[in-house]
Motif scaffolding. Structure first.
Motif, PDB file in Angstrom:
ATOM      1  N   VAL A  48       0.842  -1.195   0.000  1.00  0.00           N
ATOM      2  CA  VAL A  48       0.000   0.000   0.000  1.00  0.00           C
ATOM      3  C   VAL A  48       0.880   1.250   0.000  1.00  0.00           C
ATOM      4  O   VAL A  48       0.713   2.137  -0.836  1.00  0.00           O
ATOM      5  CB  VAL A  48      -0.925   0.007   1.232  1.00  0.00           C
ATOM      6  N   GLY A  49       1.787   1.324   0.946  1.00  0.00           N
ATOM      7  CA  GLY A  49       2.656   2.488   1.046  1.00  0.00           C
ATOM      8  C   GLY A  49       3.683   2.295   2.135  1.00  0.00           C
ATOM      9  O   GLY A  49       3.609   1.340   2.911  1.00  0.00           O
ATOM     10  N   ALA A  50       4.641   3.208   2.186  1.00  0.00           N
ATOM     11  CA  ALA A  50       5.702   3.093   3.181  1.00  0.00           C
ATOM     12  C   ALA A  50       6.311   4.454   3.465  1.00  0.00           C
ATOM     13  O   ALA A  50       6.297   5.350   2.621  1.00  0.00           O
ATOM     14  CB  ALA A  50       6.794   2.128   2.708  1.00  0.00           C
ATOM     15  N   HIS A  60       6.331   6.598   0.051  1.00  0.00           N
ATOM     16  CA  HIS A  60       6.145   5.867  -1.190  1.00  0.00           C
ATOM     17  C   HIS A  60       4.771   5.215  -1.163  1.00  0.00           C
ATOM     18  O   HIS A  60       4.342   4.724  -0.121  1.00  0.00           O
ATOM     19  CB  HIS A  60       7.218   4.779  -1.336  1.00  0.00           C
ATOM     20  N   TYR A  61       4.105   5.191  -2.317  1.00  0.00           N
ATOM     21  CA  TYR A  61       2.764   4.629  -2.388  1.00  0.00           C
ATOM     22  C   TYR A  61       2.621   3.744  -3.612  1.00  0.00           C
ATOM     23  O   TYR A  61       3.289   3.954  -4.639  1.00  0.00           O
ATOM     24  CB  TYR A  61       1.724   5.747  -2.461  1.00  0.00           C
ATOM     25  N   ALA A  98       4.011  -2.974   8.956  1.00  0.00           N
ATOM     26  CA  ALA A  98       5.228  -3.740   9.089  1.00  0.00           C
ATOM     27  C   ALA A  98       6.407  -2.793   9.264  1.00  0.00           C
ATOM     28  O   ALA A  98       6.357  -1.650   8.790  1.00  0.00           O
ATOM     29  CB  ALA A  98       5.437  -4.618   7.855  1.00  0.00           C
ATOM     30  N   ALA A  99       7.436  -3.252   9.919  1.00  0.00           N
ATOM     31  CA  ALA A  99       8.610  -2.418  10.160  1.00  0.00           C
ATOM     32  C   ALA A  99       9.870  -3.207   9.856  1.00  0.00           C
ATOM     33  O   ALA A  99       9.933  -4.424  10.077  1.00  0.00           O
ATOM     34  CB  ALA A  99       8.634  -1.927  11.612  1.00  0.00           C
ATOM     35  N   GLY A 100      10.870  -2.516   9.358  1.00  0.00           N
ATOM     36  CA  GLY A 100      12.131  -3.164   9.060  1.00  0.00           C
ATOM     37  C   GLY A 100      13.117  -2.179   8.476  1.00  0.00           C
ATOM     38  O   GLY A 100      12.901  -0.973   8.505  1.00  0.00           O
ATOM     39  N   GLN A 101      14.200  -2.731   7.957  1.00  0.00           N
ATOM     40  CA  GLN A 101      15.238  -1.894   7.353  1.00  0.00           C
ATOM     41  C   GLN A 101      15.221  -2.054   5.841  1.00  0.00           C
ATOM     42  O   GLN A 101      16.259  -2.155   5.212  1.00  0.00           O
ATOM     43  CB  GLN A 101      16.614  -2.296   7.916  1.00  0.00           C
ATOM     44  N   ALA A 102      14.033  -2.045   5.272  1.00  0.00           N
ATOM     45  CA  ALA A 102      13.897  -2.273   3.839  1.00  0.00           C
ATOM     46  C   ALA A 102      14.727  -1.274   3.043  1.00  0.00           C
ATOM     47  O   ALA A 102      14.594  -0.073   3.212  1.00  0.00           O
ATOM     48  CB  ALA A 102      12.438  -2.168   3.434  1.00  0.00           C
ATOM     49  N   ILE A 103      15.571  -1.804   2.182  1.00  0.00           N
ATOM     50  CA  ILE A 103      16.269  -0.919   1.262  1.00  0.00           C
ATOM     51  C   ILE A 103      15.302  -0.524   0.159  1.00  0.00           C
ATOM     52  O   ILE A 103      14.222  -1.104   0.019  1.00  0.00           O
ATOM     53  CB  ILE A 103      17.527  -1.602   0.688  1.00  0.00           C
ATOM     54  N   LEU A 104      15.689   0.428  -0.631  1.00  0.00           N
ATOM     55  CA  LEU A 104      14.752   0.998  -1.597  1.00  0.00           C
ATOM     56  C   LEU A 104      14.162  -0.065  -2.523  1.00  0.00           C
ATOM     57  O   LEU A 104      12.962  -0.054  -2.815  1.00  0.00           O
ATOM     58  CB  LEU A 104      15.461   2.082  -2.409  1.00  0.00           C
ATOM     59  N   GLU A 106      13.546  -3.046  -1.895  1.00  0.00           N
ATOM     60  CA  GLU A 106      12.686  -3.985  -1.169  1.00  0.00           C
ATOM     61  C   GLU A 106      11.467  -3.310  -0.565  1.00  0.00           C
ATOM     62  O   GLU A 106      10.645  -3.965   0.084  1.00  0.00           O
ATOM     63  CB  GLU A 106      13.480  -4.650  -0.033  1.00  0.00           C
ATOM     64  N   LEU A 107      11.337  -2.040  -0.763  1.00  0.00           N
ATOM     65  CA  LEU A 107      10.317  -1.258  -0.068  1.00  0.00           C
ATOM     66  C   LEU A 107       8.910  -1.806  -0.315  1.00  0.00           C
ATOM     67  O   LEU A 107       8.067  -1.775   0.573  1.00  0.00           O
ATOM     68  CB  LEU A 107      10.397   0.194  -0.541  1.00  0.00           C
ATOM     69  N   ARG A 108       8.650  -2.308  -1.499  1.00  0.00           N
ATOM     70  CA  ARG A 108       7.308  -2.757  -1.865  1.00  0.00           C
ATOM     71  C   ARG A 108       7.143  -4.262  -1.720  1.00  0.00           C
ATOM     72  O   ARG A 108       6.150  -4.825  -2.171  1.00  0.00           O
ATOM     73  CB  ARG A 108       7.020  -2.335  -3.301  1.00  0.00           C
TER      74      ARG A 108
END
Length: 126
Positions: A48-50, A60-61, A98-104, A106-108
């Motif tokens: 959905v977004g982050a 980001h959406y 959700a929470a984490g250290q998503a790199i760009l 992996e964001l979606r």
């Protein structure tokens, strides 16, 4: 360790709005990227977004949701919000934060996130 609890879901008529909350425990929450995903019955979970803290504090959406869904964050309250406007029946789903250290890159993707809430149900129906 971070625990996430979503709230704010419910039944809303088409065209209405809802604001979901994602309350987090854990001192390091403010440093994490926080994402929202949703899963409709019989469908895969989708992005959905982050809100990404690193790389300039960006939002980001999903392309299909831009302009209707807005993420905001209150680090003092350890809470992230998802404002959803002009809802339609296709938005009916269980919504997860959700929470984490998503790199760009992996964001979606779900793999970018380490911690997940149990979700809150949103039903759009007249």
């Amino acid at each position: 360790q971070v625990q996430l609890v979503e709230s704010g879901g419910g039944l809303v008529q088409p065209g209405g709005s809802l604001r979901l909350s994602c309350a987090a425990s854990g001192r390091t929450f403010s440093q994490y990227t926080v994402g929202w995903f949703r899963q409709a019955p019989g469908k895969e979970r989708e992005f959905v977004g982050a809100h990404r803290r690193s790389g300039g504090n960006t939002y980001h959406y999903a392309d299909s949701l831009k302009g209707r869904f807005t993420i905001s964050r209150d680090n003092a309250k350890n809470t992230v919000y998802l404002q959803m406007d002009r809802l339609n029946p296709e938005d009916t789903a269980r919504y997860y934060c959700a929470a984490g250290q998503a790199i760009l890159s992996e964001l979606r993707q779900e793999r970018g996130y380490w911690y997940w809430g149990q979700g809150t149900q949103v039903t759009v129906s007249s």
